[in-house]
Design an enzyme around this catalytic site. Sequence first.
Site, PDB file in Angstrom:
ATOM      1  CG  ASP A 174      10.253  22.300 -21.478  1.00 11.34           C
ATOM      2  OD1 ASP A 174      10.305  23.664 -21.520  1.00 11.34           O
ATOM      3  OD2 ASP A 174      10.026  21.614 -20.481  1.00 11.34           O
TER       4      ASP A 174
ATOM      5  NE  ARG B 199       6.661  17.780 -23.041  1.00 11.19           N
ATOM      6  CZ  ARG B 199       7.458  18.002 -21.862  1.00 11.19           C
ATOM      7  NH1 ARG B 199       8.165  17.380 -21.599  1.00 11.19           N
ATOM      8  NH2 ARG B 199       7.587  19.438 -21.589  1.00 11.19           N
TER       9      ARG B 199
ATOM     10  CD  GLU C 265       5.812  21.323 -16.456  1.00  9.93           C
ATOM     11  OE1 GLU C 265       5.961  22.306 -15.761  1.00  9.93           O
ATOM     12  OE2 GLU C 265       6.651  20.702 -17.157  1.00  9.93           O
TER      13      GLU C 265
ATOM     14  CD  GLU D  75       7.059  30.886 -21.986  1.00 13.30           C
ATOM     15  OE1 GLU D  75       6.225  30.461 -22.249  1.00 13.30           O
ATOM     16  OE2 GLU D  75       7.930  30.650 -20.987  1.00 13.30           O
TER      17      GLU D  75
ATOM     18  CE  LYS E 240       8.008  26.292 -21.785  1.00 12.46           C
ATOM     19  NZ  LYS E 240       8.367  25.225 -20.892  1.00 12.46           N
TER      20      LYS E 240
ATOM     21  CD  GLU F 243      14.467  24.152 -17.494  1.00 15.04           C
ATOM     22  OE1 GLU F 243      13.721  25.262 -17.885  1.00 15.04           O
ATOM     23  OE2 GLU F 243      13.712  23.163 -17.099  1.00 15.04           O
TER      24      GLU F 243
HETATM   25  C1  BDP Z   1      10.112  23.308 -17.832  1.00 10.75           C
HETATM   26  C2  BDP Z   1      10.742  23.719 -16.519  1.00 10.75           C
HETATM   27  C3  BDP Z   1       9.836  23.896 -15.405  1.00 10.75           C
HETATM   28  C4  BDP Z   1       8.909  25.159 -15.884  1.00 10.75           C
HETATM   29  C5  BDP Z   1       8.130  24.692 -17.114  1.00 10.75           C
HETATM   30  C6  BDP Z   1       7.369  25.989 -17.583  1.00 10.75           C
HETATM   31  O1  BDP Z   1      11.566  22.678 -16.334  1.00 10.75           O
HETATM   32  O2  BDP Z   1      10.525  24.412 -13.986  1.00 10.75           O
HETATM   33  O3  BDP Z   1       7.829  25.338 -14.705  1.00 10.75           O
HETATM   34  O4  BDP Z   1       9.124  24.368 -18.208  1.00 10.75           O
HETATM   35  O5  BDP Z   1       7.504  26.413 -18.665  1.00 10.75           O
HETATM   36  O6  BDP Z   1      11.023  23.353 -18.640  1.00 10.75           O
HETATM   37  O7  BDP Z   1       6.331  26.017 -16.978  1.00 10.75           O
END
Ligand code: BDP
Length: 709
Positions: free
Chosen positions: A367, A338, A293, A389, A362, A395
């Site tokens: 996500d 993804r 990201e 994780e 994760k 969120e």
């Molecule tokens: C996403 C979130 C973002 C985080 C990212 C992460 O939206 O804010 O930076 O994960 O885990 O779900 O790095």
Amino acid sequence: ENGYNLWLRYLPIENVQLRQAYQRQLSSIAIYKHSPTIDAALKELINGINQMIGKVPNISSIPGGAAINFKTNRLVLAKLDQPAIAAQFSTVERRQIGQEGYLIKTIRQNRVQQILIAANTDIGLLYGSFHLLKLMQTHQSLQALNIQQWPRLKLRILDHWDNLNGTVERGYAGYSLWNWQTLPGIIQKRYIDYARANASIGINGAVLNNVNASVKSLTREYLIKTAALAKAFKPYGIKVYLTAKFSAPKELGHLKTADPLDPAVIKWWQDKVKEIYHYIPNFGGFLVKASSEGQPGPGDYGRTHADGANMMAAALKPYGGIVMWRTFVYENKKGADRAKQGYEEFKPLDGKFADNVLLQAKYGPIDFQPREAFNPLFGAMPHTHMMMEFQITQEYFGFATHLVYLGSLFQEYLRKDTYQKGPGTTIAKVLEERVNPETADSNRLTGIAGVANIGTDVNWCGHPFGQANWYAFGRFAWNPMSSADSIAEDWLKMTFTNDPGFVNPIKKLMLGSREVAVNYMTPLGLSHIMNFATHYGPGPWSKFPGWDARDYHHADSVGIGLDRTATGSDAVSQYAPALAAKYSNLKTTPLNLILWFHHIGWDQKIATGETMWNSLVHYYYKGVKQVAAMQQIWQSMKGKIDEDRFNYVTQLLKQQHLEAKWWRNGCVLYFQQYSKRPLPKDCKEPGKAYWNYPTFKPDLPFPYHLDDQ
Ligand code: BDP
């Protein structure tokens, strides 16, 4: 009652018999030696016991080497290096509990009774003290205790996504707990209460800053501030960790590169780590989000994740530090699945990471979604330390507004069978490194992390029930095979009341709540259809340059869902053959994941007995009804708990109900554009007035003006 005391409320025991029994059993506490950790335990015990039974226990010291004296009933808090204490337990028991576990036992001579809390270390004694208090908080007898407890994972860590300016990424409970401006001089009481709460559930690490890191946290000024927190947390067994931005050698060190193989870069990290340990002798290590990201990483220099992680790990190794390297990597490329990308990048690196590196993955491959298939990296990296994780902050679960008990989610993933070494290769086993007994030893590096939901809100978590998720995370971190049910029960009793008229129905409500949210948000294996920018509220129509929410749901005139079988993205092939086969066949795919793995025709009958379209709509309607039922159950609790929290949760549930309808209406109407099928007869047409259909503007207004339909 504002919730500040979390589950550490030591309410007076009203049952006279029980109170008197406790008074007899805990009239005094004896210890051998003081230490900051023992003193923290004593303070907690004195305070807790006094609040619960209205008597301050006497504190006395036992001379080292002395035998157990059976003249008075008392509680003895002692390390197992005292022969008189060791003699009460078997060698197996003493070994089994390791460096953080504890033993609690009631022993008796004639009519005199002693309760022993014994451990190999001071921190074990603190954990044991919290356990004893929990027994009292949940009104259990102390007559015949024989408890052996030890953590199954070594690192039990909260990840705070806190920015240095006080904001919290994806934090919904106020601002960051860390007041960098007043540190290092001021140690707020809140820091200590945070540490107490963590110690009470065995959390032993905190990453203080955001994974989207600022290099500023590695400057001398901030290290000195961090050192003050580390010192305050130390008696509670909590180590601090920092996120390390990969480009720090450039940004802070003014080097031309951050290439992990460059000697100047290697030297820069070595010097930085040396400096960190100078200020923070018990520093835990780094958490790194790299090449993800937009964050810098080894990929920028044509190097692998292993090159990057190992370079940092080598700098930390002499001090006992570790690296937690995240596997959260993806590109939003049209046509690319993804869900496959983390595995594709990391699986080939199995066995290439240094022994003080853990990969932090994760639970799902995308996500932190309400439900995903599990991350195929678990079980697929037998020569790498894998760390879980979870996301405690909600969120993707309605922030701090929706009541969603995540204990059920933690349990679901930890018990998932990866089949990587035959049936029974659960994720819990993988995390505990019990899959290959030949390589498992007690020093193995194992861990779990949870993205914290804590902030400066007076009740710490925003939603009073958000506290349950912090609590449950700690309990699952201690033992991944714990039960969400009994954790919820303990939490309710400690946080609210022991009244079964409250505990039983509300526990049931909690245990169902995650599925309820899945029903009104992303049923049947849908994912990532929330508002794109905020992740709050529905957004299956969200568009973003290069990709859009349709890449996640694939709704079209034929049907809905992603084909991840061999005819589609073939993500199924990343699982063990037994699972790949199961997921490839719609009939054997668990109903709650069918749209994750298959594109299904609108008129096709699925395991619900109805067509795909009717089933989907029914799930959304069911979710809304279930929230209404939660409201009703909550209303019937009036008078059973304090008014403040009762009223607050009442309001939150009302909002959750409105928002469940927001989700239902938005998703049903949106998908109906593709299905072109009428709603099933028993589903009333959702109100359209407040939606800008059919243009599906990406950011729909917040539904304050939702009418009650
Ligand atoms: C996403 C979130 C973002 C985080 C990212 C992460 O939206 O804010 O930076 O994960 O885990 O779900 O790095």
